[in-house]
Scaffold this motif. Structure first.
Motif, PDB file in Angstrom:
ATOM      1  N   LEU A  71       0.819  -1.214   0.000  1.00 32.70           N
ATOM      2  CA  LEU A  71       0.000   0.000   0.000  1.00 32.70           C
ATOM      3  C   LEU A  71       0.852   1.263   0.000  1.00 32.70           C
ATOM      4  O   LEU A  71       0.560   2.223  -0.717  1.00 32.70           O
ATOM      5  N   VAL A  72       1.911   1.277   0.798  1.00 33.30           N
ATOM      6  CA  VAL A  72       2.791   2.450   0.846  1.00 33.30           C
ATOM      7  C   VAL A  72       3.506   2.624  -0.487  1.00 33.30           C
ATOM      8  O   VAL A  72       3.646   3.744  -0.990  1.00 33.30           O
ATOM      9  N   ALA A  73       3.943   1.531  -1.094  1.00 28.89           N
ATOM     10  CA  ALA A  73       4.606   1.617  -2.390  1.00 28.89           C
ATOM     11  C   ALA A  73       3.650   2.134  -3.457  1.00 28.89           C
ATOM     12  O   ALA A  73       4.034   2.967  -4.292  1.00 28.89           O
ATOM     13  N   ALA A  74       2.409   1.688  -3.442  1.00 28.31           N
ATOM     14  CA  ALA A  74       1.422   2.162  -4.416  1.00 28.31           C
ATOM     15  C   ALA A  74       1.135   3.646  -4.223  1.00 28.31           C
ATOM     16  O   ALA A  74       1.028   4.405  -5.204  1.00 28.31           O
ATOM     17  N   ALA A  75       1.024   4.084  -2.980  1.00 29.99           N
ATOM     18  CA  ALA A  75       0.787   5.510  -2.716  1.00 29.99           C
ATOM     19  C   ALA A  75       1.985   6.343  -3.147  1.00 29.99           C
ATOM     20  O   ALA A  75       1.820   7.418  -3.740  1.00 29.99           O
ATOM     21  N   ALA A  76       3.192   5.869  -2.875  1.00 33.78           N
ATOM     22  CA  ALA A  76       4.388   6.601  -3.284  1.00 33.78           C
ATOM     23  C   ALA A  76       4.475   6.694  -4.802  1.00 33.78           C
ATOM     24  O   ALA A  76       4.826   7.746  -5.359  1.00 33.78           O
ATOM     25  N   TYR A  77       4.132   5.609  -5.498  1.00 29.86           N
ATOM     26  CA  TYR A  77       4.152   5.631  -6.961  1.00 29.86           C
ATOM     27  C   TYR A  77       3.114   6.601  -7.505  1.00 29.86           C
ATOM     28  O   TYR A  77       3.384   7.351  -8.444  1.00 29.86           O
ATOM     29  N   ALA A  78       1.922   6.615  -6.911  1.00 26.90           N
ATOM     30  CA  ALA A  78       0.873   7.538  -7.361  1.00 26.90           C
ATOM     31  C   ALA A  78       1.297   8.991  -7.136  1.00 26.90           C
ATOM     32  O   ALA A  78       1.089   9.847  -8.008  1.00 26.90           O
ATOM     33  N   ILE A  79       1.896   9.270  -6.007  1.00 30.70           N
ATOM     34  CA  ILE A  79       2.368  10.629  -5.732  1.00 30.70           C
ATOM     35  C   ILE A  79       3.471  11.011  -6.703  1.00 30.70           C
ATOM     36  O   ILE A  79       3.500  12.124  -7.229  1.00 30.70           O
ATOM     37  N   TYR A  80       4.369  10.077  -6.983  1.00 25.14           N
ATOM     38  CA  TYR A  80       5.448  10.331  -7.936  1.00 25.14           C
ATOM     39  C   TYR A  80       4.882  10.644  -9.321  1.00 25.14           C
ATOM     40  O   TYR A  80       5.320  11.583  -9.979  1.00 25.14           O
ATOM     41  N   LYS A  81       3.897   9.855  -9.769  1.00 26.63           N
ATOM     42  CA  LYS A  81       3.298  10.078 -11.084  1.00 26.63           C
ATOM     43  C   LYS A  81       2.584  11.421 -11.144  1.00 26.63           C
ATOM     44  O   LYS A  81       2.647  12.114 -12.162  1.00 26.63           O
ATOM     45  N   ILE A  82       1.905  11.797 -10.083  1.00 21.07           N
ATOM     46  CA  ILE A  82       1.183  13.078 -10.075  1.00 21.07           C
ATOM     47  C   ILE A  82       2.161  14.237 -10.061  1.00 21.07           C
ATOM     48  O   ILE A  82       1.993  15.218 -10.783  1.00 21.07           O
ATOM     49  N   LYS A  83       3.200  14.122  -9.259  1.00 24.22           N
ATOM     50  CA  LYS A  83       4.132  15.225  -9.111  1.00 24.22           C
ATOM     51  C   LYS A  83       5.021  15.417 -10.331  1.00 24.22           C
ATOM     52  O   LYS A  83       5.307  16.542 -10.711  1.00 24.22           O
ATOM     53  N   TYR A  84       5.444  14.350 -10.964  1.00 24.75           N
ATOM     54  CA  TYR A  84       6.400  14.450 -12.050  1.00 24.75           C
ATOM     55  C   TYR A  84       5.800  14.171 -13.425  1.00 24.75           C
ATOM     56  O   TYR A  84       6.516  13.968 -14.382  1.00 24.75           O
ATOM     57  N   SER A  85       4.496  14.118 -13.504  1.00 23.47           N
ATOM     58  CA  SER A  85       3.892  13.922 -14.829  1.00 23.47           C
ATOM     59  C   SER A  85       3.950  15.233 -15.605  1.00 23.47           C
ATOM     60  O   SER A  85       3.922  16.337 -15.051  1.00 23.47           O
ATOM     61  N   LYS A  86       4.065  15.093 -16.917  1.00 24.26           N
ATOM     62  CA  LYS A  86       4.132  16.278 -17.770  1.00 24.26           C
ATOM     63  C   LYS A  86       2.734  16.864 -17.913  1.00 24.26           C
ATOM     64  O   LYS A  86       1.755  16.155 -18.042  1.00 24.26           O
ATOM     65  N   LYS A  87       2.663  18.182 -17.920  1.00 31.03           N
ATOM     66  CA  LYS A  87       1.380  18.851 -18.005  1.00 31.03           C
ATOM     67  C   LYS A  87       0.770  18.724 -19.408  1.00 31.03           C
ATOM     68  O   LYS A  87      -0.418  18.784 -19.560  1.00 31.03           O
ATOM     69  N   GLY A  88       1.570  18.540 -20.419  1.00 29.77           N
ATOM     70  CA  GLY A  88       1.076  18.431 -21.793  1.00 29.77           C
ATOM     71  C   GLY A  88       0.520  17.071 -22.126  1.00 29.77           C
ATOM     72  O   GLY A  88      -0.206  16.903 -23.081  1.00 29.77           O
ATOM     73  N   ASP A  89       0.836  16.027 -21.341  1.00 31.56           N
ATOM     74  CA  ASP A  89       0.392  14.669 -21.650  1.00 31.56           C
ATOM     75  C   ASP A  89      -0.974  14.391 -21.140  1.00 31.56           C
ATOM     76  O   ASP A  89      -1.508  14.581 -20.219  1.00 31.56           O
TER      77      ASP A  89
END
Length: 89
Positions: A71-89
């Motif tokens: 669960l912690v790994a999934a939450a960390a991955y989701a936060i990583y994807k939200i924070k570092y996702s490109k705004k144009g994609d």
């Protein structure tokens, strides 16, 4: 500049003393629950000679231990994807 309350202690100092009290209470209450569980497991395992129940309890412990890590790994991955996702994609 620190803000002072009526007693002369800063708000930060008052919060730390509250944390210390909560930690101390939790520290003294947690061993009570853990000792009770160990006694229950020991009694359940001592009554059987085959060892099947002991293996099942060990598998259950591993299962219960792995779930929070997933669960912690999934939450960390989701936060990583939200924070570092490109705004144009």
């Amino acid at each position: 500049m620190r803000t002072k309350d009526k007693k002369g202690k800063g708000k930060r100092e008052k919060g730390k003393s509250l944390q210390l009290v909560v930690f101390t209470i939790a520290y003294y209450l947690l061993p009570i629950a853990s000792k009770a569980q160990c006694a229950m497991c020991r009694a359940a395992l001592a009554s059987e000679e085959g060892g099947v129940k002991a293996e099942a309890i060990n598998d259950g412990i591993v299962y219960l231990m792995i779930i929070p890590y997933i669960l912690v790994a999934a939450a960390a991955y989701a936060i990583y994807k939200i924070k570092y996702s490109k705004k144009g994609d």
